[in-house]
Design a protein around this motif. Structure first.
Motif, mmCIF file in Angstrom:
data_model
loop_
_atom_site.group_PDB
_atom_site.id
_atom_site.type_symbol
_atom_site.label_atom_id
_atom_site.label_comp_id
_atom_site.label_asym_id
_atom_site.label_seq_id
_atom_site.Cartn_x
_atom_site.Cartn_y
_atom_site.Cartn_z
ATOM 1 N N UNK A 113 69.334 24.973 60.679
ATOM 2 C CA UNK A 113 70.477 25.551 61.389
ATOM 3 C C UNK A 113 70.064 26.706 62.286
ATOM 4 N N UNK A 114 69.051 27.463 61.885
ATOM 5 C CA UNK A 114 68.636 28.634 62.656
ATOM 6 C C UNK A 114 68.034 28.258 64.009
ATOM 7 N N UNK A 115 67.306 27.151 64.063
ATOM 8 C CA UNK A 115 66.646 26.770 65.318
ATOM 9 C C UNK A 115 66.415 25.261 65.343
ATOM 10 N N UNK A 116 67.485 24.473 65.545
ATOM 11 C CA UNK A 116 67.364 23.008 65.490
ATOM 12 C C UNK A 116 66.341 22.432 66.469
ATOM 13 N N UNK A 117 66.171 23.054 67.633
ATOM 14 C CA UNK A 117 65.237 22.528 68.634
ATOM 15 C C UNK A 117 63.785 22.631 68.177
ATOM 16 N N UNK A 118 63.534 23.454 67.188
ATOM 17 C CA UNK A 118 62.177 23.628 66.659
ATOM 18 C C UNK A 118 61.751 22.434 65.806
ATOM 19 N N UNK A 119 62.704 21.576 65.425
ATOM 20 C CA UNK A 119 62.428 20.482 64.496
ATOM 21 C C UNK A 119 62.813 19.122 65.069
ATOM 22 N N UNK A 120 62.146 18.688 66.143
ATOM 23 C CA UNK A 120 62.420 17.338 66.664
ATOM 24 C C UNK A 120 61.804 16.284 65.744
ATOM 25 N N UNK A 121 62.145 15.034 65.978
ATOM 26 C CA UNK A 121 61.545 13.951 65.192
ATOM 27 C C UNK A 121 60.032 14.049 65.282
ATOM 28 N N UNK A 122 59.389 13.925 64.127
ATOM 29 C CA UNK A 122 57.938 14.020 64.059
ATOM 30 C C UNK A 122 57.434 15.389 63.638
ATOM 31 N N UNK A 123 58.299 16.410 63.694
ATOM 32 C CA UNK A 123 57.897 17.760 63.279
ATOM 33 C C UNK A 123 57.684 17.798 61.770
ATOM 34 N N UNK A 124 56.894 18.760 61.332
ATOM 35 C CA UNK A 124 56.634 18.924 59.908
ATOM 36 C C UNK A 124 57.069 20.317 59.473
ATOM 37 N N UNK A 125 57.734 20.377 58.323
ATOM 38 C CA UNK A 125 58.179 21.642 57.740
ATOM 39 C C UNK A 125 57.469 21.815 56.405
ATOM 40 N N UNK A 126 56.763 22.915 56.243
ATOM 41 C CA UNK A 126 56.089 23.222 54.985
ATOM 42 C C UNK A 126 56.894 24.272 54.240
ATOM 43 N N UNK A 127 57.079 24.041 52.947
ATOM 44 C CA UNK A 127 57.928 24.900 52.129
ATOM 45 C C UNK A 127 57.306 25.048 50.746
ATOM 46 N N UNK A 128 57.177 26.278 50.280
ATOM 47 C CA UNK A 128 56.639 26.478 48.936
ATOM 48 C C UNK A 128 57.730 26.210 47.905
ATOM 49 N N UNK A 129 57.373 25.431 46.889
ATOM 50 C CA UNK A 129 58.298 25.113 45.805
ATOM 51 C C UNK A 129 57.672 25.545 44.482
ATOM 52 N N UNK A 130 58.520 25.758 43.497
ATOM 53 C CA UNK A 130 58.046 26.203 42.193
ATOM 54 C C UNK A 130 58.651 25.312 41.119
ATOM 55 N N UNK A 131 57.803 24.845 40.220
ATOM 56 C CA UNK A 131 58.262 24.063 39.074
ATOM 57 C C UNK A 131 57.930 24.839 37.805
#
Length: 82
Positions: A8-26
């Motif tokens: 939502x903050x910057x939709x144009x930053x994430x076109x098809x093919x873009x990759x988002x890395x996110x740290x997760x914790x289990x």
């Protein structure tokens, strides 16, 4: 919710093919998950059809889960299907 906020903050930053890395914790570890933006799709929901942005978790190891998530731009990028 963090993915929704990023989209939502910057939709144009994430076109098809873009990759988002996110740290997760289990319960056992903290690790990076990578999501590939697959693109927009129509999703049928009880409230009707909604256009949603599909993200797919990219497994890194043999037994990692493949996860698909759909976020609706018209609903402030809230997840509408997991």
């Amino acid at each position: 919710m963090q993915l929704a906020a990023q989209l939502a903050a910057d939709p144009k930053r994430y076109p098809a093919g873009a990759q988002i890395d996110l740290q997760t914790v289990s319960a056992r570890e903290a690790e990076m998950w990578s999501f590939k933006v697959e693109g927009a799709e129509q999703v049928s929901l009880p409230l009707g059809d909604v256009e949603a942005l599909r993200l797919r978790r990219l497994p890194r190891r043999e037994f990692d889960q493949l996860i698909d998530l759909w976020f609706a731009p018209t609903l402030s990028y809230l997840p509408v299907r997991i």
